[in-house]
Design an enzyme around this catalytic site. Structure first.
Site, PDB file in Angstrom:
ATOM      1  CE  LYS A 115      -4.011   2.061   2.284  1.00 16.96           C
ATOM      2  NZ  LYS A 115      -3.663   3.442   2.029  1.00 16.96           N
TER       3      LYS A 115
ATOM      4  CG  PHE B  14      -3.469  -0.716  -7.693  1.00 12.89           C
ATOM      5  CD1 PHE B  14      -4.844  -0.669  -7.783  1.00 12.89           C
ATOM      6  CD2 PHE B  14      -2.788   0.382  -7.195  1.00 12.89           C
ATOM      7  CE1 PHE B  14      -5.535   0.464  -7.392  1.00 12.89           C
ATOM      8  CE2 PHE B  14      -3.471   1.527  -6.804  1.00 12.89           C
ATOM      9  CZ  PHE B  14      -4.859   1.572  -6.908  1.00 12.89           C
TER      10      PHE B  14
END
Ligand code: ATP
Length: 613
Positions: free
Chosen positions: A277, A368
């Site tokens: 993240k 992503f």
């Protein structure tokens, strides 16, 4: 109906005065339900030809934010236009503004005083200035909106003068109340606090459409003016024709949160695709059929201009005629290769000299997800398939990579990967479901993605993104600024904000000095209709500013309204020892703040942990 109104309606337009009356009523109400009713009646009475213009005006925007249409009108220019239209010297207007602090109120008073003088002389504001009364035209929303759009489109040499003249043409035909709202609109201070959800609710009633159906359309095509016009001109069935369109951002999919690796794996069925993240800025990157690249933020704003480097990097790395990919833009230190925190990116965004900013704060992009490729909407495909498509159209380069990932089915390994991410300057992990149903859920915070962040572990609770709804005056060292801010969580079910704490710690002297100025534009005389509070703040605000808050734990409180009565009758939930982390979440809209449900779930989890101890 007056003759004039009938005439206006026949042309498919609407008197601006009628819109202004509703704006005044919205501003005066303290009840959300009244706000929705007022909006519903307004939209019901709108001729289809101008319903989009009414919607944009009420939201305080000319076009959806992602089109990036800027009026380019500041306070100075508005005052010049007002002076030009009324003949009142600029200096006098500036002084009045210094005294009142609200350009809307200044415009109202200036126009009113000039009109009063004119009527004493037996004519309109224009005749006072030597123009015949016959040339004064009653304003319609169509005329106001079109003129504002013309103002926005005036660029290049002489644009300032054109803008002043166009705006003055509105002021000279406006009633004092109309002038007030025009002035507020142009300086971006309409301050009504009408949210997209509020408009959606009104539209659902007016056109008898199910909320879910409307929301779905809005997730794919977040342009409420367009949706309103479609409904008004072609009826609810036209909503089904709305498709993902490169150039139009979709509402991003969001992650839920859990605080332990074992819970995460259990929730995702024992195995997950885990990714770093990154602590950067989320970017939805579109390539249009004509080859243009556009980048949209988490708030769906067009941020392409801030990232010419990203445009170049992505166009080199991704190879398809048309696409929408998602990733995180991260700042890094070119000397050490280490990532820099999110704040530095925000700093870069605010810089005027982009070339210099790009050199000073270089970035990388970590992709992503992929949402759309060459005419195909991929949102209903499972994650694995979307990843396959992403890899197919993209070759990693020095500046564009796939987010670092691993498929994990073991708690210890997940913990290890989490620590690895942290030591690589990331916030933690986003763990994603690999199941067949792992679609891309637009605009939803669901359990298909679960975030695992560092701060969950350092203190009892996670960081929260809360909305400032009120403030209390400071004393002693804090005299002249705010002593504490009243913070609220958002509830999408009711579209309201519920208070959850008063925060006074964590603010630096610099924060304290700038807060009153930062909040001034949102100040209102009474509690906002979308805020539920038992506490009486000294000052109330339109819920707009989002701050990141960290706390020690969540406790029951009779004073706060968040999750009221849910755990115990007469009690809501509150954050104990709240502290501002220093992070202003300008990238979040108030409706993207932490929700009441999330806080309730955090409370339950915390109780479970405590009971286990
Ligand atoms: P936060 O405040 O934790 O960033 P958020 O409310 O902005 O959360 P969430 O959906 O809750 O958004 O958390 C996911 C966010 O993390 C995304 O919005 C995105 O900006 C960021 N992010 C970083 N890396 C990834 C990744 N690999 N996959 C998905 N999101 C990622």
């Amino acid at each position: 109906m007056s003759g004039q109104q009938a005439a206006a309606t026949k042309e498919g337009d609407m008197r601006f005065r009628d819109v202004v009356k509703v704006l005044e009523a919205i501003e005066a109400t303290t009840q959300r339900i009244t706000m929705v009713k007022l909006l519903t009646n307004l939209l019901k009475s709108c001729p289809p030809a101008v319903i989009d213009k009414v919607v944009y005006f009420v939201l305080g925007d000319l076009r959806p934010s992602w089109e990036g249409v800027e009026l380019g009108v500041g306070e100075k220019l508005t005052m010049r236009a007002l002076s030009y239209a009324t003949g009142v010297p600029l200096r006098q207007i500036e002084e009045l503004y210094k005294k009142l602090g609200d350009l809307g109120e200044v415009a109202r008073r200036v126009v009113q005083s000039v009109q009063q003088k004119a009527s004493q002389k037996g004519g309109s504001i224009l005749s006072y200035l030597g123009v015949s009364a016959a040339s004064r035209k009653e304003l319609t929303i169509g005329r106001v909106y079109d003129t504002l759009l013309q103002i926005a489109r005036a660029t290049g040499e002489g644009a300032q003068d054109t803008k002043v003249k166009l705006l003055a043409s509105l002021f000279s035909n406006a009633t004092p109340e109309e002038a007030k709202y025009i002035a507020r609109f142009v300086v971006g201070r309409l301050r009504l606090g009408v949210a997209d959800m509020t408009i959606l609710e009104a539209l659902a009633t007016v056109f008898k459409v199910k909320r879910e159906e409307l929301e779905k359309a809005y997730h794919v095509y977040p342009d409420l003016g367009y949706i309103a016009k479609l409904l008004a001109t072609r009826g609810p069935q036209a909503l089904r024709e709305i498709r993902i369109t490169p150039g139009v951002p979709v509402q991003p999919m969001l992650a839920e949160r859990l605080s332990s690796a074992s819970e995460i794996l259990a929730k995702l069925g024992g195995v997950a695709l885990c990714e770093y993240k990154y602590d950067g800025e989320r970017a939805q990157i579109h390539r249009l059929p004509d080859g243009r690249i556009k980048i949209f933020s988490r708030r769906l704003e067009d941020i392409t201009h801030a990232y010419p480097d990203v445009v170049k990097y992505v166009s080199e790395a991704v190879n398809a005629r048309e696409y929408i990919v998602e990733g995180e833009i991260v700042a890094y230190d070119p000397d050490t290769g280490e990532f820099r925190p999110f704040q530095e990116l925000m700093h870069r965004r605010r810089k005027h000299n982009i070339a210099e900013a790009m050199k000073e704060i270089p970035v990388k992009v970590f992709l992503f997800d992929v949402i759309y490729v060459n005419g195909e909407d991929l949102t209903s495909f499972p994650l694995v398939e979307r990843r396959r498509r992403l890899v197919e159209i993209f070759s990693p380069t020095e500046n564009v990579e796939l987010a670092t990932w691993r498929i994990i089915d073991d708690v210890e390994e997940l913990e290890k990967f989490f620590h690895e991410a942290i030591s690589n300057e990331c916030e933690g992990l986003v763990c994603k479901s690999l199941k067949q149903d792992s679609v891309y859920e637009m605009g939803a915070r669901g359990w298909l993605w679960i975030k695992f962040k560092r701060d969950y572990r350092s203190e009892l609770t996670d960081t929260l993104d809360l909305v400032v709804v009120g403030a209390f005056y400071g004393r002693g060292k804090r005299a002249g600024t705010y002593g504490a801010l009243l913070m609220a969580a958002y509830d999408p079910e009711t579209d309201m904000f519920y208070t959850v704490c008063k925060v006074g710690s964590g603010f630096t002297d610099e924060d304290l000095a700038k807060l009153p100025k930062l909040l001034e534009p949102y100040r209102i005389p009474n509690k906002h209709p979308r805020v539920v509070s038992k506490l009486e703040a000294d000052v109330w605000f339109v819920p707009i500013l989002v701050l990141e808050i960290v706390g020690a734990e969540i406790t029951l409180s009779p004073l706060h309204t968040c999750a009221m009565n849910l755990v115990k009758p007469g009690f809501g939930l509150a954050i104990r020892f709240p502290r501002f982390t220093g992070r202003y979440r300008f990238d979040k809209r108030p409706e993207q703040a932490t929700t009441v449900k999330e806080i309730y779930e955090m409370y339950l989890r915390q109780r479970k942990i405590k009971m286990a101890e």
